[in-house]
Design an enzyme around this catalytic site. Sequence first.
Site, PDB file in Angstrom:
ATOM      1  N   GLY A  27      51.155  32.890  35.787  1.00 22.45           N
ATOM      2  CA  GLY A  27      49.749  32.494  35.430  1.00 22.45           C
ATOM      3  C   GLY A  27      48.927  33.382  35.686  1.00 22.45           C
ATOM      4  N   ILE A  29      45.448  35.226  37.216  1.00 18.96           N
ATOM      5  CA  ILE A  29      44.921  35.253  38.379  1.00 18.96           C
ATOM      6  C   ILE A  29      43.905  34.269  38.594  1.00 18.96           C
ATOM      7  CG2 ILE A  29      43.281  36.650  40.219  1.00 18.96           C
ATOM      8  CD1 ILE A  29      44.000  39.164  38.541  1.00 18.96           C
ATOM      9  N   GLY A  32      46.140  29.194  39.719  1.00 18.22           N
ATOM     10  CA  GLY A  32      46.632  28.068  40.728  1.00 18.22           C
ATOM     11  C   GLY A  32      47.968  28.031  41.147  1.00 18.22           C
ATOM     12  N   LYS A  33      48.683  29.350  41.097  1.00 19.31           N
ATOM     13  CA  LYS A  33      49.988  29.025  41.385  1.00 19.31           C
ATOM     14  C   LYS A  33      50.184  28.633  42.999  1.00 19.31           C
ATOM     15  CE  LYS A  33      49.700  33.523  40.133  1.00 19.31           C
ATOM     16  NZ  LYS A  33      48.520  33.718  39.365  1.00 19.31           N
ATOM     17  N   THR A  35      48.462  26.986  44.959  1.00 22.97           N
ATOM     18  CA  THR A  35      48.304  25.623  45.421  1.00 22.97           C
ATOM     19  C   THR A  35      49.545  24.645  44.802  1.00 22.97           C
ATOM     20  OG1 THR A  35      46.231  26.028  44.502  1.00 22.97           O
ATOM     21  CG2 THR A  35      46.482  23.812  45.004  1.00 22.97           C
ATOM     22  N   GLU A  51      54.001  35.048  47.152  1.00 25.33           N
ATOM     23  CA  GLU A  51      53.687  36.423  46.850  1.00 25.33           C
ATOM     24  C   GLU A  51      53.034  37.234  47.888  1.00 25.33           C
ATOM     25  OE1 GLU A  51      51.667  38.028  42.872  1.00 25.33           O
ATOM     26  OE2 GLU A  51      50.107  37.057  44.283  1.00 25.33           O
ATOM     27  N   TYR A  69      41.370  47.890  43.358  1.00 26.63           N
ATOM     28  CA  TYR A  69      40.082  47.503  42.711  1.00 26.63           C
ATOM     29  C   TYR A  69      38.811  48.351  42.569  1.00 26.63           C
ATOM     30  CZ  TYR A  69      41.939  42.780  41.273  1.00 26.63           C
ATOM     31  OH  TYR A  69      42.777  41.989  40.913  1.00 26.63           O
ATOM     32  N   GLU A 103      56.376  32.777  43.733  1.00 24.07           N
ATOM     33  CA  GLU A 103      55.366  32.942  43.437  1.00 24.07           C
ATOM     34  C   GLU A 103      55.282  34.265  42.608  1.00 24.07           C
ATOM     35  OE1 GLU A 103      52.179  32.857  46.039  1.00 24.07           O
ATOM     36  OE2 GLU A 103      50.595  33.109  44.369  1.00 24.07           O
ATOM     37  N   ARG A 104      55.220  34.336  41.333  1.00 22.27           N
ATOM     38  CA  ARG A 104      55.334  35.499  40.406  1.00 22.27           C
ATOM     39  C   ARG A 104      56.932  36.053  40.443  1.00 22.27           C
ATOM     40  NH1 ARG A 104      51.505  36.852  37.301  1.00 22.27           N
ATOM     41  NH2 ARG A 104      49.288  36.791  37.984  1.00 22.27           N
TER      42      ARG A 104
HETATM   43  P1  TTP Z   1      48.088  36.566  41.592  1.00 22.85           P
HETATM   44  O1  TTP Z   1      49.473  37.179  41.592  1.00 22.85           O
HETATM   45  O2  TTP Z   1      47.447  36.379  40.291  1.00 22.85           O
HETATM   46  O3  TTP Z   1      47.972  35.679  42.675  1.00 22.85           O
HETATM   47  P2  TTP Z   1      46.687  34.628  43.091  1.00 22.85           P
HETATM   48  O4  TTP Z   1      46.553  34.382  44.612  1.00 22.85           O
HETATM   49  O5  TTP Z   1      45.483  35.166  42.538  1.00 22.85           O
HETATM   50  O6  TTP Z   1      47.080  33.385  42.315  1.00 22.85           O
HETATM   51  P3  TTP Z   1      46.685  32.012  42.115  1.00 22.85           P
HETATM   52  O7  TTP Z   1      44.903  31.938  42.083  1.00 22.85           O
HETATM   53  O8  TTP Z   1      47.196  31.359  40.901  1.00 22.85           O
HETATM   54  O9  TTP Z   1      47.245  31.211  43.049  1.00 22.85           O
HETATM   55  O10 TTP Z   1      47.052  38.005  42.117  1.00 22.85           O
HETATM   56  C1  TTP Z   1      46.933  38.397  43.240  1.00 22.85           C
HETATM   57  C2  TTP Z   1      46.175  39.862  43.293  1.00 22.85           C
HETATM   58  O11 TTP Z   1      47.006  40.881  43.073  1.00 22.85           O
HETATM   59  C3  TTP Z   1      45.289  39.637  42.159  1.00 22.85           C
HETATM   60  O12 TTP Z   1      43.835  40.428  42.440  1.00 22.85           O
HETATM   61  C4  TTP Z   1      45.894  40.343  41.128  1.00 22.85           C
HETATM   62  C5  TTP Z   1      46.386  41.601  41.864  1.00 22.85           C
HETATM   63  N1  TTP Z   1      47.897  42.093  41.312  1.00 22.85           N
HETATM   64  C6  TTP Z   1      47.670  43.181  40.614  1.00 22.85           C
HETATM   65  O13 TTP Z   1      46.809  43.962  40.438  1.00 22.85           O
HETATM   66  N2  TTP Z   1      48.978  43.529  40.052  1.00 22.85           N
HETATM   67  C7  TTP Z   1      50.354  42.986  40.217  1.00 22.85           C
HETATM   68  O14 TTP Z   1      51.217  43.393  39.646  1.00 22.85           O
HETATM   69  C8  TTP Z   1      50.228  41.713  40.705  1.00 22.85           C
HETATM   70  C9  TTP Z   1      51.485  40.749  40.891  1.00 22.85           C
HETATM   71  C10 TTP Z   1      48.932  41.184  41.376  1.00 22.85           C
END
Ligand code: TTP
Length: 227
Positions: A27, A29, A32-33, A35, A51, A69, A103-104
Amino acid sequence: STFRVIESCLKQMIMSSSKKFTIAVEGNIGSGKSTVLAYLSKSSLCDIVTEPVDSWTNLNGNNLLGMLYNNPHRWGFAFQANAQMTLAKLHAQQSKAPIKVMERSIYSTRYCFVENLYRNNILHNVEYEILNDWFQMLISNDSCYLDLIIYLRAKPETCLERIKSRNRPEEQSITIDYLKQLHERHEDWLAPQIRTSTTPVLIVDANQTKEHVYNTTSTHLLTLTTC
Ligand code: TTP
């Protein structure tokens, strides 16, 4: 209902005791993965593989996520090469419990993030080809096989609110446009009718209040895994 999919998959797994079952929670960013995984960790049948965001914010003292970023053109390739490799290693990790919940997965690094950077001309097509080559090599290993994907499908606006409220320093620059693009990449990959994924997908509406979504999802899954 969508939960019938997971139910039948789990039954199949329990009936053939030698088979371990691997689920990836996917899902956007902020959908809610983490959680959902925290709730699922309560089941003794599940081994949770989170992750490695911590390793991305501290890679030998370097904050690679922050670097990405701040300057995606410079660091996009390095970040994605590293994300792909760390996830491939997590795929290879054996679980003790019958169900491994990740997670992912390596697939979202490729189909969502790499794809999106490439379409925005942030990754050069040479970089895209190299990442794709490594990806194909890594997924040819059986350990990357997934039995099921749980897709937490949330509106980009909802994700942005959640990202703001958790306030991860590296993610301050995330815009609604970026989340809309990533949403489209997840949809292309996982949405019914258009999906490119060949893995069964369980779609969970993740737009409701956090607590409600996570309680509902985890209760369903916990009930199924503990019955
Ligand atoms: P997410 O994998 O989306 O994890 P999250 O902690 O945001 O998920 P949630 O809120 O659903 O629990 O992203 C983690 C960070 O890593 C986010 O800033 C996006 C970045 N990211 C990339 O830029 N490239 C990638 O391939 C992955 C897997 C993450």
